[in-house]
Every structure is written in C-alpha cells, then in structure tokens.
Motif scaffolding. Structure first.
Motif, mmCIF file in Angstrom:
data_model
loop_
_atom_site.group_PDB
_atom_site.id
_atom_site.type_symbol
_atom_site.label_atom_id
_atom_site.label_comp_id
_atom_site.label_asym_id
_atom_site.label_seq_id
_atom_site.Cartn_x
_atom_site.Cartn_y
_atom_site.Cartn_z
ATOM 1 N N LEU A 77 44.570 55.130 14.904
ATOM 2 C CA LEU A 77 45.510 54.412 15.751
ATOM 3 C C LEU A 77 46.809 55.194 15.881
ATOM 4 C CD1 LEU A 77 45.194 50.761 14.348
ATOM 5 C CD2 LEU A 77 43.630 52.019 15.845
ATOM 6 N N PHE A 78 47.264 55.336 17.120
ATOM 7 C CA PHE A 78 48.536 55.990 17.395
ATOM 8 C C PHE A 78 49.413 55.014 18.163
ATOM 9 C CE2 PHE A 78 50.996 58.627 20.524
ATOM 10 C CZ PHE A 78 51.943 59.081 19.610
ATOM 11 N N PHE A 79 50.585 54.711 17.618
ATOM 12 C CA PHE A 79 51.513 53.807 18.287
ATOM 13 C C PHE A 79 52.449 54.633 19.170
ATOM 14 C CE2 PHE A 79 49.863 51.262 14.928
ATOM 15 C CZ PHE A 79 49.991 49.929 15.320
ATOM 16 N N GLN A 149 54.497 44.257 17.168
ATOM 17 C CA GLN A 149 55.354 44.379 15.985
ATOM 18 C C GLN A 149 54.623 43.927 14.726
ATOM 19 O OE1 GLN A 149 58.135 45.708 15.198
ATOM 20 N NE2 GLN A 149 59.714 45.498 16.757
ATOM 21 N N LYS A 150 53.912 42.837 14.820
ATOM 22 C CA LYS A 150 53.195 42.318 13.652
ATOM 23 C C LYS A 150 52.126 43.298 13.176
ATOM 24 C CE LYS A 150 50.976 38.134 11.887
ATOM 25 N NZ LYS A 150 50.581 36.728 12.199
ATOM 26 N N LEU A 151 51.408 43.877 14.121
ATOM 27 C CA LEU A 151 50.372 44.846 13.761
ATOM 28 C C LEU A 151 50.995 46.119 13.203
ATOM 29 C CD1 LEU A 151 47.443 45.745 13.663
ATOM 30 C CD2 LEU A 151 47.618 46.399 16.075
ATOM 31 N N ALA A 152 52.051 46.600 13.860
ATOM 32 C CA ALA A 152 52.712 47.827 13.408
ATOM 33 C C ALA A 152 53.280 47.663 12.002
ATOM 34 C CB ALA A 152 53.815 48.218 14.389
ATOM 35 N N ILE A 157 53.763 51.173 10.238
ATOM 36 C CA ILE A 157 54.188 52.086 11.305
ATOM 37 C C ILE A 157 55.184 51.321 12.186
ATOM 38 C CG2 ILE A 157 53.494 53.590 13.210
ATOM 39 C CD1 ILE A 157 52.299 54.639 10.796
ATOM 40 N N PRO A 158 56.346 50.986 11.650
ATOM 41 C CA PRO A 158 57.308 50.205 12.442
ATOM 42 C C PRO A 158 57.902 51.022 13.581
ATOM 43 C CG PRO A 158 58.318 50.924 10.396
ATOM 44 C CD PRO A 158 56.877 51.332 10.319
ATOM 45 N N LEU A 177 49.485 58.731 12.347
ATOM 46 C CA LEU A 177 48.296 58.007 12.766
ATOM 47 C C LEU A 177 47.845 57.074 11.649
ATOM 48 C CD1 LEU A 177 46.198 60.942 14.296
ATOM 49 C CD2 LEU A 177 47.973 59.576 15.402
ATOM 50 N N VAL A 178 47.243 55.982 12.021
ATOM 51 C CA VAL A 178 46.701 55.021 11.061
ATOM 52 C C VAL A 178 45.184 55.196 11.005
ATOM 53 C CG1 VAL A 178 46.442 52.581 10.481
ATOM 54 C CG2 VAL A 178 48.553 53.391 11.543
#
Length: 209
Positions: A77-79, A149-152, A157-158, A177-178
C-alpha cells in the motif's frame, strides 16, 4: 568396551545429533526470507502483525472495496495522490519497474495499491486514468478523508490533510509502503527511498510463504 571407548562413542553420538539437527534446521528453513537481507532491502517486518480496521473504500472502477478484501494476496500500500508533484510519480515509476522485473509467480501474488490522501480531487475516474499511465494492474482506492485517516493511522502512515481552499494545494505524506499479508494483516513496511535492485531480489522470498 572400555570406559574411554564408551566416552568417545557418546561424544560421537552427541556430535552426530547436533549435526543432524543443524542440517534439518537448514533444510526446513530453505525458501524462508532472511531477516537480515530483508532489512538491507528496506523491508522492516513487525514483531507481531496488526489487524486492520473494518472500513469500506471505493476502487478506481467505482466499486466498493472492503479492507477485508486484502486477504488471500500480498499487498503493498502506498498513500499518495494524483496531483503529487514528486514523491508519488517517482514511487509509482519505481514500483512499475520492480514489478516488471519480478518472476511471474511473485507478480501473481503481489498487489500494488495507491490509497489517495486527496479524496477531494482523486475521484475513481481520476485514479484510474493516473494509475493506467504507470501500470493498469495497479489498484487505486479512495474514500472520505476520515476513513483514509483512520486507515493511515492504523498502519502508522499518517498524513497531514491539506487546506483544500487553496489553489494547487499539496498534501504532506510519507513515501513508505505498507506490507499486507495474505491473512489481511499488516506485516511491516518498506522504507523510502526504494532500493529497486534489492527489492527485486527479496520480494520473492517475502511472498514465498
């Protein structure tokens, strides 16, 4: 048999047992990732996997996507966001290159996902158009900002929400990355900047389980 012969026999038996156990351990560990090599490639595994919150997002095709759907496949996962001027296009280009160099078996097990930190502008259509430029196989997800926001925060990864009233605003976010395992839990991180060569070598070992 003398006492000396018995002692030598016992010592030989002990040595044989130790060697047997060592060989067995090596054989059983064959194919498992070496934590030292993973770390050298920027892959940091958590001591204990983390459960993800039960959230629903929307994918680049406008379809609902529940976080629980990350199960049954490894995911990175990439924010980021599509209007990002630097980190995002560079990271996605690197992920495209890495994915292209992985063995087919590894590619089939690994899903690459960009989660938008700019839901104000990143509609599903915008995400699809943007990601198709890099790789049509990349997945894009968006949702209302509180959901993102909740997932990050859950995966550490804020990001800092932008002032959307300003023209051409940017969003401060991480380039890490997650790593999500096939059980749907967070297994760790991949540190930025990415080391393409070492990741190509180590990702097949990581997802081999």
């Amino acid at each position: 048999m003398t006492r000396t012969q018995k002692t030598v026999f016992v010592l030989f038996a002990i040595v044989a047992l130790v060697l047997g156990l060592t060989v067995n351990k090596v054989l059983n560990s064959k194919g498992q990732a070496d934590p030292t090599k993973l770390l050298d490639a920027g892959i940091v595994l958590l001591p204990q996997s983390r459960n993800l919150p039960d959230l629903e997002l929307t994918d680049q095709n406008g379809q609902p996507f529940k976080v629980s759907q990350f199960k049954d496949q490894w995911s990175l996962l990439f924010f980021g966001y599509t209007f990002c001027p630097d980190i995002c296009p560079a990271t996605l280009a690197e992920l495209r290159q890495i994915r292209g160099q992985l063995p087919a078996e590894t590619r089939d097990k690994l899903r690459i996902v960009m989660i938008s930190v700019d839901p104000n502008r990143d509609t599903p259509e915008q995400l699809k158009k943007y990601l198709n430029y890099f790789d049509p196989q990349f997945m894009g997800l968006t949702a209302p900002e509180p959901v993102i926001q909740k997932l990050a925060n859950a995966v550490s990864i804020p990001f800092i929400p932008a002032d959307t009233s300003k023209p051409n605003y940017t969003v401060d976010h991480s380039g890490n990355l997650v790593i999500i395992g096939p059980d749907g839990t967070q297994r760790g991180f991949i540190r930025a900047p990415l080391n393409n060569q070492k990741l190509v070598e180590q990702l097949p070992e990581l997802v081999a389980e």
